[in-house]
Enzyme design. Sequence first.
Site, PDB file in Angstrom:
ATOM      1  N   GLY A  85       8.050   9.065  -3.907  1.00 53.65           N
ATOM      2  CA  GLY A  85       7.427   7.867  -2.961  1.00 53.65           C
ATOM      3  C   GLY A  85       8.312   7.101  -2.527  1.00 53.65           C
ATOM      4  O   GLY A  85       9.718   7.166  -2.687  1.00 53.65           O
ATOM      5  N   CYS A  86       8.001   6.319  -1.365  1.00 52.89           N
ATOM      6  CA  CYS A  86       9.052   5.774  -0.546  1.00 52.89           C
ATOM      7  C   CYS A  86       9.578   4.535  -1.305  1.00 52.89           C
ATOM      8  O   CYS A  86      11.023   4.523  -1.146  1.00 52.89           O
ATOM      9  CB  CYS A  86       8.128   5.204   0.687  1.00 52.89           C
TER      10      CYS A  86
END
Length: 326
Positions: free
Chosen positions: A135-136
């Site tokens: 995930g970012c």
Amino acid sequence: MIEIGIIGGAGYTAGELIRLMIHHPKIKIKSIVSRSHLGKLIHLVHQDLLGEGEIENMKFSRDLNKEIDVVFLCSGHGKSRKELNHISERTKIIDLSQDFRIITQSTFKNRNFVYGLPELQKETIKKSNNIANPGCFATAILLAILPLSKNQLLKNNIHISAITGSTGSGIKQSDTNHFSWRNNNISAYKIFQHSHLQEIEQTIYQLQNNFCSKVYFVPYRGNFSRGIITTLYTYSTLSLEKNREIYKEYYKNHPFVNISDINIDLKQVINTNKCILYLVKEKDQLVVISIIDNLIKGASGQAIQNMNLIFNLDETCGLKLKSVRF
């Protein structure tokens, strides 16, 4: 040439993948699937692709080309498992959703997904056929933590705040990503409960299994379109100089992570696959600031970085990008 396909081709991460891939010297795009835009010219959805050679005349398809070497899943969270039923066993998979990031959920039928943070386990990724792209938020935060956990230096709670641009919410309209709400505005959300916390804690325990403190994470929605800036602090008995040595040693063979000796700002990484870290020591607290582009190092660029590793290419191939500074 590596023949690739994309499923979920109309969203932000797919658009960034295409933009990067059309200039990658080892890639041939074979099919881009979007059931919501079936038959539509791709450049009419991703309008920055107008005039970009062969891709300009390519249309969204219903199904994936069966002969591709690797598929990028960009359909969104909760949809990847369904897509796997229609993908050949010989095709490698890089999933940009959160469906396979947690170890207890990383196996589906005969496929086992490896958590694709190259700065954590590059050699394992090289031997893998199925990658769960991080995930970012998790990427930005973990890159600020890895050297500490690797050296067993996390001794107390970790406090994190991070702000992300509106593209982090995806392309679909919502109450919190349209212009009139987002402009000149900022808000906290999912306080201490963000889904990326699972990835973060899982990775810390992987490197430092005696960690028994807490991770407190407050995410914010920012009034800009792309990028993540993260600030974390935690107890440290080491000097600032010693901490910097540890970080520089950890990342010496990781081309996309840089340690800055002066304070940093978000525009230094926009449109790149870089992460830049800046360390400060205040009393007994080590402060680490981390910046990434959420759509590139936080998603599509990291996915291509993983693909490069899987196919034994130079890790930076197709990703030597200059930031948009002004």
